[in-house]
Scaffold this active site. Sequence first.
Site, mmCIF file in Angstrom:
data_model
loop_
_atom_site.group_PDB
_atom_site.id
_atom_site.type_symbol
_atom_site.label_atom_id
_atom_site.label_comp_id
_atom_site.label_asym_id
_atom_site.label_seq_id
_atom_site.Cartn_x
_atom_site.Cartn_y
_atom_site.Cartn_z
ATOM 1 N N HIS A 86 -40.709 -36.040 70.711
ATOM 2 C CA HIS A 86 -40.740 -34.767 71.435
ATOM 3 C C HIS A 86 -41.744 -33.780 70.836
ATOM 4 O O HIS A 86 -42.473 -33.105 71.564
ATOM 5 C CB HIS A 86 -39.354 -34.116 71.453
ATOM 6 C CG HIS A 86 -38.391 -34.810 72.360
ATOM 7 N ND1 HIS A 86 -37.071 -34.428 72.475
ATOM 8 C CD2 HIS A 86 -38.541 -35.864 73.199
ATOM 9 C CE1 HIS A 86 -36.455 -35.215 73.340
ATOM 10 N NE2 HIS A 86 -37.323 -36.098 73.792
ATOM 11 N N LYS A 104 -33.390 -33.157 75.496
ATOM 12 C CA LYS A 104 -32.637 -32.907 74.291
ATOM 13 C C LYS A 104 -32.260 -34.238 73.663
ATOM 14 O O LYS A 104 -32.275 -35.257 74.368
ATOM 15 C CB LYS A 104 -31.433 -32.008 74.573
ATOM 16 C CG LYS A 104 -30.239 -32.638 75.277
ATOM 17 C CD LYS A 104 -30.366 -32.952 76.698
ATOM 18 C CE LYS A 104 -29.542 -34.123 77.111
ATOM 19 N NZ LYS A 104 -30.207 -35.137 77.790
#
Length: 335
Positions: A86, A104
């Site tokens: 990420h 997430k």
Amino acid sequence: MHSEHTTPGRTVRWGVLATGGIASRFVTDVQGLPDAEVVAVASRSETTAKEFAGKHGIARAYGGWGGLVADDEVDVVYVATPHSAHRVAAGMALTAGKPVLCEKAFTLNAREAGELVSLARERGLFLMEAMWMYCNPVIRRLTELVRDGAIGEIRTVQADFGLQGPFAPEHRLRDPALGGGALLDLGVYPVSFAQLLLGEPDRVHAEALLSPEGVDLNTGLLLGWNSGATALLTCSVTAETPRTATVTGTAGRIEVPAGFFEPDRFFLHRPGKEREEFTVGSELSGMGHEAAEVMRCLRAGETQSPLVPLEGTLAVMRTLDAARERIGVRYPVDL
């Protein structure tokens, strides 16, 4: 800061970075929105990108992330890689001037999260964690009720998310380099639920069963606030838990049934009153709510969502860091 294609009434054009199961689900939900279009997908493998594009009817497929973030016809990038990538993937998109919705757990640790938030702020770009639970209309209604005092002062929050497994040692959930373990993959939901209602905890306690590779397989958290509120949270990749949530206050309690992170109803219990059931009708499904919120923000020129504020994302990452410190889980990127 509007681009030509994020002004009101214009279709917002999405680029999807990664081709896993969560990317498939996101694309399906976004394609159900009348004012959205998925125009490009990228994978490290061109073959994989082309297969994904063919399956979902996406015009362009890139065998590398650079092509997608440089694509002038992409208005916003959705990052759906494993969380170990990420920081790099979202960072590439922001550096290229693209707004980002990032899955997430937002990053592997709070330091990486802070770096992304700083980069977005420096460049005046929109950034949001894909905590779709926060955008769910039932969760939004629950939060309103709690804030309006429907159950008095919160005393306890309980939430769990566990999968049966077992997962093979080579699975990403067992790989420290990929941010493996129950906490970042599943525990992020119970932690985010508790912090949505109570904010960042003042104390974090944790216990865990670790794998031979050094990631957490089964974790329990006890969070404490100076108000006296506590949260008892569990996550597991070795046992299927009920996946429910309960919020108990001085004047009643709210119970969220199985799938608390994407509920279609919840129940309010108050002494001396009949149980009340709350539902919220919506034409959107699953991740469509978060995509719609991103597009609303882009059209309004907002650089973060009031539903999923960046400070809240950073606070959750600090809690996850503290929990990992307590249970002895370290990733290669940890300093």
